[in-house]
Design an enzyme around this catalytic site. Sequence first.
Site, PDB file in Angstrom:
ATOM      1  CB  SER A 128      -0.887   0.013   1.252  1.00 57.76           C
ATOM      2  OG  SER A 128      -1.512   1.272   1.423  1.00 57.76           O
ATOM      3  CE1 TYR A 179      -2.897  -1.861   6.092  1.00 56.29           C
ATOM      4  CE2 TYR A 179      -2.666   0.398   5.306  1.00 56.29           C
ATOM      5  CZ  TYR A 179      -3.030  -0.920   5.088  1.00 56.29           C
ATOM      6  OH  TYR A 179      -3.521  -1.291   3.855  1.00 56.29           O
TER       7      TYR A 179
END
Length: 331
Positions: free
Chosen positions: A164, A190
Amino acid sequence: MINSYQVTKQAPIPSGFGEHTTAIEALNGRNLLGKTAIVTGGYSGLGLETVRVLSEAGATVIVPARTPDKARASLEHLRRVELETLDLMDPNSIQAFAKRFIDSGRPLDILVNSAGIMAVPLIRDNRGYESQFATNHLGHFQLTAQLWDALRKSGNARVVSVSSRALQFAGVDFDDPNFERRDYEKWMAYGQSKSANSLFAVALDRFGYSSGVRAFSVHPGTIVTDLSRHLSDEEMRSMGALDEQGNRVAHEQNRGFKSVEQGAATSVWCATSEQLDGKGGVYCEDVDIANVLPDNATPGSPGVSPWAIDLDAANRLWKLSEEMTGVKFGG
């Protein structure tokens, strides 16, 4: 290190595709009949679209799920799809799934490590490992290692790690990956896990090159899927992902969001495209190899942060992952 290994330049080919390309378009008519794929997270969102495109192109696709009964409804209309059981937070579950596949004797041509969790509260697995790092990276590291014989058996396999742009939030903290000595921050955790996904592709490609296994990491784009289930409406609103009626926006092109069909495109491209023959170890987005970000880049800019493709960091993560999982490739 393999002497004949050639580093793929981290720069656009260019491919001729772009941010609006769909997964079907990225497949470019490729016939996958006779190929076998595994797609984690393949029963919802981007993973489901990846499974749909691969299976309709002829591949047999195995979809492992923590609760197969819940996943069955999403997949029952697809041909050549097999549903399996797998919990990426449970090392025993990973080992059991991998053993069942290895025992089937089938080669594995495509492995798409697509499952993940995002911005969750602090949760630890039974080993005490932080859940985003454990699920998004360590679970997939162990899974890939324990499927290694099947990947080698293909002779021309690809492993795709779904990363990501959030990797720009943080690199891997090798001294405290599990937030034992620093305050937990869900977005930093994350980002760390997504940097790990990218670094894993760098090291895996070098390791697998001589066995005919190439690896890639991808940023799918900004798509509103079930991955955002832990975010509040206020957080979604700040991202521009909440409309005037308070609905979570699934696809609004003018806001920079992608449809699910567009979001799965880069994974499908990396898993199948002949444009990437002889290449590997790179981070891709918008159906092309991405540029490297300069040090002064605006946060959220297209491209990959240098720390997420650094070979020394990739090798260090590999060793750390072996220690944390107790699993070695080929061991």
